[in-house]
Design an enzyme around this catalytic site. Structure first.
Site, PDB file in Angstrom:
ATOM      1  N   HIS A  21      35.280  42.753  41.730  1.00 53.73           N
ATOM      2  CA  HIS A  21      35.321  42.040  43.170  1.00 53.73           C
ATOM      3  C   HIS A  21      36.101  42.975  43.742  1.00 53.73           C
ATOM      4  O   HIS A  21      35.872  43.241  45.223  1.00 53.73           O
ATOM      5  CB  HIS A  21      35.514  40.668  42.754  1.00 53.73           C
ATOM      6  CG  HIS A  21      35.685  40.135  44.114  1.00 53.73           C
ATOM      7  ND1 HIS A  21      34.656  39.198  44.897  1.00 53.73           N
ATOM      8  CD2 HIS A  21      36.695  39.788  45.298  1.00 53.73           C
ATOM      9  CE1 HIS A  21      35.131  38.648  45.866  1.00 53.73           C
ATOM     10  NE2 HIS A  21      36.243  39.172  46.090  1.00 53.73           N
ATOM     11  N   GLU A  22      37.351  43.116  43.551  1.00 52.52           N
ATOM     12  CA  GLU A  22      38.246  43.719  44.423  1.00 52.52           C
ATOM     13  C   GLU A  22      37.873  45.284  44.836  1.00 52.52           C
ATOM     14  O   GLU A  22      38.231  45.840  45.756  1.00 52.52           O
ATOM     15  CB  GLU A  22      39.800  43.579  43.907  1.00 52.52           C
ATOM     16  CG  GLU A  22      40.251  42.090  43.643  1.00 52.52           C
ATOM     17  CD  GLU A  22      40.383  41.515  44.929  1.00 52.52           C
ATOM     18  OE1 GLU A  22      40.191  42.264  46.190  1.00 52.52           O
ATOM     19  OE2 GLU A  22      40.345  40.413  44.914  1.00 52.52           O
ATOM     20  N   HIS A  25      35.664  45.560  47.628  1.00 53.02           N
ATOM     21  CA  HIS A  25      36.117  45.417  49.090  1.00 53.02           C
ATOM     22  C   HIS A  25      36.944  47.042  49.280  1.00 53.02           C
ATOM     23  O   HIS A  25      36.905  47.565  50.267  1.00 53.02           O
ATOM     24  CB  HIS A  25      37.445  44.574  49.226  1.00 53.02           C
ATOM     25  CG  HIS A  25      37.175  42.980  48.954  1.00 53.02           C
ATOM     26  ND1 HIS A  25      36.170  42.523  49.974  1.00 53.02           N
ATOM     27  CD2 HIS A  25      37.410  42.217  48.214  1.00 53.02           C
ATOM     28  CE1 HIS A  25      35.866  41.497  49.747  1.00 53.02           C
ATOM     29  NE2 HIS A  25      36.757  41.001  48.825  1.00 53.02           N
TER      30      HIS A  25
END
Length: 458
Positions: A21-22, A25
């Protein structure tokens, strides 16, 4: 040992989900030329870390989340000193709104893609195994504790759910209309009579409570002896894999639940089994006589076995049911796996709807890290691990998309407003919104953790 396995699976699952998820980004930010200062799986204090280029990579001691610090962005670090200076070309705030929007959507998109990939792979690898409706109608169900509480009885033949015929046993045992429906009911045949049995609106609690999840209904199961445990009472008595036990102490039966009840009544004593051995009997000629019909190659033997205090003799039953399995090609798996991934989100949304409506007790239905650890289970099963991780990935994407400040969805909400109105919210407003969102999120996390701990002792 079970706790270690549970914790290990939880930490691995969270590390995969949060890390990717990170990373979504981070990669989007780097693609658009933004400076990424920190990338962390887990919250501080830092356990280990290293720096590569402009980015410090670290592993935090609190494995309940993670973060990416992008220069010029109001985030959980609340570094407002940086925001007071003139925007630099490499900062988040200096980029066009559409680029910032993609960066904030990066983690959500990665979680959705991961969830779809997992479900597509599981569909391609394992296909779909199920017991068809015809078997339920022929043999009926075993009503366990909570099945009996809603009015079902062992031997009931479930014909319909909400007035409609179903396809698979799982549709009546754990289907969405059963667990999440409103005003739902079974239509059953009981001793030749057709009855409607209402399904209570709080049935979801049974399936989220670790102590009751397996106490609803199962299908009645004709069986033969499967694996015989070496050195067990069954092994000492001479039972063999493939044997058909057709009577206990001269009393005939058809289903495994009847057999188990007979043994329970003889706990600690001896029983005599009447066993058919050899070729499989000519079955499927009707429930009443199928276990007693022999062909010329089968023989009947009498065996004496000791029953332990738990009412067992030491073998695994092998179901004599029409268990069907569908295999799917790559293209079919892509469609079906994607459908399953998004269906999991919809079912969770419906479940939360029942919580908010008051039909379901929130303390029994909402799970935090401790509860999720128990869902993973105390044995390491890769199929189960990836199934749960896929479900969590889709759910994490949905939760992060909620328009709550401090979540990705909050940033998306403000960026969408900026793109539509042409006016960017002030840094002060974004700072206050970020703080309020963080307070709300930490409060929810605290309540969920307290609920997890509370449920450990009830």
């Amino acid at each position: 040992m079970e706790n270690i396995v549970m914790i290990g699976q939880l930490l691995l699952g969270l590390s995969i989900l949060i890390g990717l998820h990170e990373m979504g980004h981070m990669l989007a930010a780097k693609f658009f030329g933004m400076r990424v200062e920190k990338f962390s799986i887990g919250f501080p204090p830092k356990i280990v870390g290293f720096k590569s280029g402009e980015t410090e990579y670290s592993l935090g001691a609190i494995p309940l989340g993670g973060f990416v610090k992008i220069s010029g962005m109001i985030d959980e670090s609340l570094d407002m000193d940086q925001m007071g200076a003139e925007p630099q070309p490499w900062e988040f705030r200096a980029k066009p709104a559409w680029q910032r929007l993609i960066v904030m959507m990066g983690g959500i998109i990665v979680n959705v893609v991961l969830g779809i990939i997992i479900f597509v792979f599981l569909t391609y690898r394992y296909g779909d195994t199920y017991i068809p409706r015809e078997e339920v109608v022929e043999h009926g169900i075993v009503a366990l504790e909570y099945g009996q509480q809603i009015g079902l009885k062992t031997g009931d033949k479930i014909l319909k759910v909400n007035g409609r015929e179903y396809d698979r046993f799982n549709d009546v045992a754990r289907g969405a209309d059963v667990i999440l429906g409103e005003g739902s009911y079974y239509t059953v045949e009981r001793n030749g009579e057709i009855l409607d049995i209402p399904i209570p609106s709080d049935l979801l609690e049974i399936f989220t409570d670790k102590n009751t999840a397996d106490q609803f209904i199962t299908i009645r199961m004709p069986f033969k002896v499967g694996e015989v445990v070496k050195g067990s009472n069954a092994d000492k008595a001479g039972l063999q894999a493939g044997d058909r036990i057709v009577a206990v102490n001269g009393k005939q039966f058809t289903y495994f639940d009847e057999f188990a009840e007979m043994l329970s009544g003889q706990s600690g004593g001896e029983v005599q089994f009447t066993v058919q051995r050899g070729e499989t009997p000519a079955t499927q000629q009707g429930v009443e006589n199928q276990v007693m019909v022999e062909d010329q190659n089968a023989s009947t033997v009498q065996l004496t076995a000791q029953v332990d205090e738990e009412g067992r003799v030491g073998f695994y039953p092998e179901p004599l049911l029409d268990v069907r399995r569908e295999q799917f090609g790559a293209v079919e798996s892509l469609g079906k796996g994607t459908e399953k991934a998004f269906e999991s989100v919809w079912l969770n949304i419906r479940g939360f709807g029942k919580i908010f409506s008051g039909d379901v007790n929130v303390s029994k239905s909402v799970k935090g890290p401790i509860g999720i650890r128990e869902i993973y289970g105390g044995t390491w099963d890769w199929t189960r691990f990836w199934t749960i991780t896929g479900l969590l990935s889709m759910w994490l994407a949905f939760v992060n998309f909620l328009p709550i400040p401090a979540l990705d969805g909050g940033h998306v909400m403000f960026l969408t407003y900026e793109m539509v109105s042409g006016s960017k919210p002030s840094d002060k407003f974004l700072e206050v919104a970020q703080k309020a969102g963080m307070i709300l999120i930490f409060a929810i996390m605290g309540l969920v953790l307290f609920n997890d701990i509370f449920n450990l002792f009830v």
